[in-house]
Write a protein that holds these residues in place. Structure first.
Motif, PDB file in Angstrom:
ATOM      1  N   PHE A   1       0.712  16.019  -3.875  1.00  0.00           N
ATOM      2  CA  PHE A   1       0.239  14.644  -3.696  1.00  0.00           C
ATOM      3  C   PHE A   1       0.126  13.925  -5.044  1.00  0.00           C
ATOM      4  O   PHE A   1       0.004  14.557  -6.093  1.00  0.00           O
ATOM      5  N   PRO A   2       0.166  12.596  -5.030  1.00  0.00           N
ATOM      6  CA  PRO A   2       0.249  11.828  -6.273  1.00  0.00           C
ATOM      7  C   PRO A   2      -0.937  12.048  -7.221  1.00  0.00           C
ATOM      8  O   PRO A   2      -2.084  12.142  -6.797  1.00  0.00           O
ATOM      9  N   CYS A   3      -0.619  12.097  -8.494  1.00  0.00           N
ATOM     10  CA  CYS A   3      -1.652  12.231  -9.535  1.00  0.00           C
ATOM     11  C   CYS A   3      -2.412  10.924  -9.739  1.00  0.00           C
ATOM     12  O   CYS A   3      -3.423  10.908 -10.455  1.00  0.00           O
TER      13      CYS A   3
ATOM     14  N   LEU B   1     -12.638   1.258   2.281  1.00  0.00           N
ATOM     15  CA  LEU B   1     -11.962   2.302   3.044  1.00  0.00           C
ATOM     16  C   LEU B   1     -10.463   2.095   2.906  1.00  0.00           C
ATOM     17  O   LEU B   1      -9.977   0.967   3.010  1.00  0.00           O
ATOM     18  N   ALA B   2      -9.720   3.176   2.654  1.00  0.00           N
ATOM     19  CA  ALA B   2      -8.268   3.047   2.519  1.00  0.00           C
ATOM     20  C   ALA B   2      -7.604   4.380   2.844  1.00  0.00           C
ATOM     21  O   ALA B   2      -8.191   5.440   2.631  1.00  0.00           O
ATOM     22  N   LEU B   3      -6.386   4.296   3.363  1.00  0.00           N
ATOM     23  CA  LEU B   3      -5.556   5.473   3.614  1.00  0.00           C
ATOM     24  C   LEU B   3      -4.287   5.374   2.789  1.00  0.00           C
ATOM     25  O   LEU B   3      -3.792   4.275   2.522  1.00  0.00           O
ATOM     26  N   ALA B   4      -3.756   6.523   2.413  1.00  0.00           N
ATOM     27  CA  ALA B   4      -2.467   6.571   1.743  1.00  0.00           C
ATOM     28  C   ALA B   4      -1.356   6.408   2.769  1.00  0.00           C
ATOM     29  O   ALA B   4      -1.525   6.726   3.952  1.00  0.00           O
TER      30      ALA B   4
ATOM     31  N   ASP C   1       7.970  10.193  -0.004  1.00  0.00           N
ATOM     32  CA  ASP C   1       7.507  11.056   1.089  1.00  0.00           C
ATOM     33  C   ASP C   1       7.256  12.486   0.617  1.00  0.00           C
ATOM     34  O   ASP C   1       6.353  13.157   1.109  1.00  0.00           O
ATOM     35  N   GLN C   2       8.058  12.954  -0.331  1.00  0.00           N
ATOM     36  CA  GLN C   2       7.913  14.335  -0.787  1.00  0.00           C
ATOM     37  C   GLN C   2       6.547  14.606  -1.411  1.00  0.00           C
ATOM     38  O   GLN C   2       6.075  15.743  -1.389  1.00  0.00           O
ATOM     39  N   ALA C   3       5.906  13.568  -1.945  1.00  0.00           N
ATOM     40  CA  ALA C   3       4.577  13.757  -2.526  1.00  0.00           C
ATOM     41  C   ALA C   3       3.578  14.242  -1.485  1.00  0.00           C
ATOM     42  O   ALA C   3       2.597  14.916  -1.820  1.00  0.00           O
ATOM     43  N   PHE C   4       3.824  13.931  -0.230  1.00  0.00           N
ATOM     44  CA  PHE C   4       2.908  14.306   0.848  1.00  0.00           C
ATOM     45  C   PHE C   4       3.465  15.444   1.717  1.00  0.00           C
ATOM     46  O   PHE C   4       3.006  15.661   2.831  1.00  0.00           O
TER      47      PHE C   4
END
Length: 193
Positions: free
Chosen positions: A105-107, A122-125, A174-177
């Motif tokens: 996941f992203p740094c 409140l937030a979602l990735a 997408d690959q980060a997740f």
């Protein structure tokens, strides 16, 4: 705002992996959990692990382990609630969550979620394939509302976050997740190192 508190979500049953703790699987010489801790810890003001069962299996990680307070494997929102309750006891106003089976996941997860959550807290990735609901910024102030929703049977993250006008932090990759759900996924993750 004080830096958010980090919560690693590992409370699932890992049925597609054959059960057990996916986060203790080894990837490139380190467990998935170690990789997730190493990514999340620098972005937060402390980190805990949300996991159910015997907490002593994580003693090598020098990390507090908090179990779900809602029984019956109520999904990731139950882990979020456990994290919110723990963070409230420590005086934090927000938590950042990350899945224990997602080592890439992203740094910059935390700063991007903080920007996306400026309005509602409140937030979602999200990535090109859609929302990543186990990666979010969650205000401690909403924990009683979340507890009531879970006790009423709500299990879908997005249904609850939409009700509270969650922001979206857009990430381009997408690959980060990429998460490790199956033995084949673990092989794919090895190739991504």
């Amino acid at each position: 705002m004080k830096q958010p508190f980090g919560v690693i979500l590992a409370g699932g049953q890992a049925t597609r992996m054959g059960g057990g703790d996916k986060c203790l699987l080894t990837l490139g010489g380190q467990t998935l959990l170690k990789r997730v801790i190493d990514r999340l810890d620098p972005q937060t003001d402390g980190v805990i692990l949300n996991a159910n069962g015997d907490a002593t299996r994580f003693t090598d990680y020098d990390i507090a382990v908090v179990a779900d307070s809602i029984t019956g494997f109520a999904g990731p929102l139950s882990g979020v609630l456990a994290g919110l309750d723990h963070a409230a006891d420590l005086g934090h106003s927000h938590i950042i969550t990350a899945a224990a089976d997602t080592p890439f996941f992203p740094c910059d997860l935390t700063p991007q979620l903080l920007l996306a959550g400026e309005t509602s807290g409140l937030a979602l990735a999200a990535s090109p394939s859609g929302r990543q609901p186990t990666f979010g910024l969650w205000p401690v102030a909403l924990r009683d509302d979340l507890r009531a929703a879970l006790n009423d049977g709500l299990r879908k993250v997005v249904m609850w976050t939409q009700k509270h006008n969650a922001g979206t932090a857009e990430f381009p990759n997408d690959q980060a997740f990429f998460n490790v759900n199956t033995p084949e996924d673990l092989k794919t993750a090895e190739a991504m190192l």
